[in-house]
Write a protein that holds these residues in place. Structure first.
Motif, short mmCIF file in Angstrom:
data_model
loop_
_atom_site.label_atom_id
_atom_site.label_comp_id
_atom_site.label_asym_id
_atom_site.label_seq_id
_atom_site.Cartn_x
_atom_site.Cartn_y
_atom_site.Cartn_z
N SER A 98 0.99 -1.11 0.03
CA SER A 98 -0.08 -0.02 0.10
C SER A 98 0.78 1.18 -0.15
O SER A 98 1.66 1.49 1.06
CB SER A 98 -0.79 -0.15 1.14
OG SER A 98 -1.77 1.14 1.30
N ASP B 148 -0.16 4.18 -1.68
CA ASP B 148 -0.75 5.36 -2.06
C ASP B 148 -2.52 5.47 -1.50
O ASP B 148 -2.67 4.37 -0.68
CB ASP B 148 -1.05 5.89 -3.57
CG ASP B 148 -1.45 4.92 -4.37
OD1 ASP B 148 -2.48 3.92 -3.76
OD2 ASP B 148 -1.19 4.91 -5.47
N GLU B 149 -3.25 6.39 -1.67
CA GLU B 149 -4.67 6.57 -1.36
C GLU B 149 -5.59 5.44 -1.94
O GLU B 149 -6.75 5.10 -1.42
CB GLU B 149 -5.26 7.73 -1.46
CG GLU B 149 -4.63 8.94 -0.72
CD GLU B 149 -3.30 9.73 -1.28
OE1 GLU B 149 -3.40 9.59 -2.91
OE2 GLU B 149 -2.47 10.23 -1.03
N ALA B 150 -5.15 4.68 -2.94
CA ALA B 150 -5.77 3.68 -3.33
C ALA B 150 -6.01 2.53 -2.58
O ALA B 150 -6.62 1.53 -2.92
CB ALA B 150 -5.39 3.32 -4.82
N GLY B 151 -5.24 2.35 -1.59
CA GLY B 151 -5.19 1.29 -0.62
C GLY B 151 -4.34 0.05 -1.28
O GLY B 151 -3.74 0.04 -2.08
#
Length: 85
Positions: A66, A68-71
């Motif tokens: 993980s 970034d904000e994408a998970g």
């Protein structure tokens, strides 16, 4: 080879006390005879750069990260090198 150089650059000249390689098992089949050569390159980069240890490692069924904000994401056919310094 470039990934090993990048990883070692973050050690900032410190002596590496240990190294750990996580490699996706699908790379064994994908690379064939080149898989062992790839591990030899990683090992020689460690030895040349820092006189470091022969790395320990495992073959896995993909890697989860993980970053970034994408998970969480599943990566396949990747090699992860970690050094302790």
């Amino acid at each position: 080879a470039a990934a090993a150089d990048d990883c070692l650059s973050h050690a900032a000249g410190d002596r590496v006390s240990n190294a750990f390689v996580v490699d996706c098992i699908s790379r064994v089949h994908f690379l064939g005879d080149y898989f062992e050569r790839e591990l030899d390159v990683i090992n020689s980069k460690l030895a040349l750069a820092v006189g470091g240890p022969e790395p320990l490692g495992v073959l896995t069924l993909g890697e989860i990260a993980s970053y970034d904000e994408a998970g969480p994401r599943l990566f396949n056919k990747t090699t992860v090198l970690a050094v302790l310094h």
